[in-house]
Design an enzyme around this catalytic site. Structure first.
Site, mmCIF file in Angstrom:
data_model
loop_
_atom_site.group_PDB
_atom_site.id
_atom_site.type_symbol
_atom_site.label_atom_id
_atom_site.label_comp_id
_atom_site.label_asym_id
_atom_site.label_seq_id
_atom_site.Cartn_x
_atom_site.Cartn_y
_atom_site.Cartn_z
ATOM 1 N N TYR A 1 0.730 -0.951 0.074
ATOM 2 C CA TYR A 1 0.131 -0.003 -0.097
ATOM 3 C C TYR A 1 0.717 1.406 0.054
ATOM 4 C CZ TYR A 1 -3.308 3.476 1.737
ATOM 5 O OH TYR A 1 -4.133 4.550 1.693
ATOM 6 N N LYS B 1 1.238 4.177 -2.957
ATOM 7 C CA LYS B 1 1.051 5.601 -2.718
ATOM 8 C C LYS B 1 2.206 6.711 -2.835
ATOM 9 C CE LYS B 1 -3.472 5.190 -1.685
ATOM 10 N NZ LYS B 1 -4.362 6.026 -2.310
#
Length: 246
Positions: free
Chosen positions: A149, A153
């Protein structure tokens, strides 16, 4: 000064729930003609009840060809919010190919594709535009058990800067917001209590997590002409957490 998006067309991905839904509703209240995109028809149905004039698209952006087929013929948009995203809780020692492919597909590849399609429409229209990507504080600070994750990002932050540079000559601005924990209905259950909650709260000088409107309001600002000279930024929305080297 009141923000008005009258005569502006806006596309919001991930608009079925949480932050994306809040942004779609706020844009409609500000006068924009909003197209809400998500993969759940049930969520779109309830959104349509809440905002009767909203246009909806049920689409799984995993599918590159279908995304092109659905979005490319649409009239140009003036505003784009890339809010669709997924999370994953693997540590560096637990990363799987499936988790990597799923998270990077939604949090990065789909945004590149949708931005490409929408930006080409903005360029053809010739009136510029504004794009906001939903990133995370996880791209700016280490967050354990979020290896994939956080990576997705971080990649999104870098892409935002590249797109801002390349599209500026067309009067298209591209920016990113990077929230800490946002208390969506799902997040409220996960972060209700426990050591993880306490540790996270202790990293936030203002002492609380975000409500959905804490993210919606900065996004609306970045989409508007009030931020006309803001381009290529990553904006932490974290109550001051990123100001501390802890």
């Amino acid at each position: 000064m009141e923000i008005c998006f009258k005569n502006k067309r806006a596309l919001v991905t991930g608009a079925g729930k949480g932050i994306g839904r809040g942004i779609a509703v706020a844009l409609a209240k500000c006068g924009a003609s909003v197209t809400a995109l998500t993969r759940s028809q049930a969520d779109l149905d309830t959104l349509k009840q809440e905002v009767p004039g909203i246009e909806t698209i049920c689409l799984d952006v995993h599918d590159w060809d279908k995304t092109n087929e659905v979005l490319s013929p649409l009239p140009p948009f003036d505003l784009l919010v890339n809010s669709a995203g997924v999370s994953s809780g693997e540590s560096c020692l637990e990363v799987s190919a499936e988790a990597y492919d799923n998270v990077m597909m939604i949090n990065h590849r789909a945004i590149l594709q949708i931005t490409k399609i929408v930006a080409k429409g903005m360029i053809a229209k010739g009136e510029g535009g504004s794009i906001v990507n939903l990133s995370s504080i996880a791209s700016l600070q280490g967050l354990t058990n979020h290896a994939v994750y956080a990576s997705s990002k971080g990649a999104l932050d870098s892409y935002t800067k590249v797109a801002a540079l390349e599209l500026a000559k067309h009067k298209i601005r591209v920016n990113c917001v990077n929230p800490t924990v946002v208390l969506t209905p799902m997040a409220r259950k996960f972060w209700a209590q426990g050591e993880m909650r306490d540790a996270m709260i202790n990293r936030i000088p203002l002492g609380r997590f975000l409500e959905i409107e804490d993210v919606v309001n900065p996004v609306i600002f970045l989409l508007s002409d009030m931020s006309a000279m803001i381009n290529g930024i990553t904006m932490p929305i974290d109550g001051g957490a990123s100001a501390a080297l802890v």
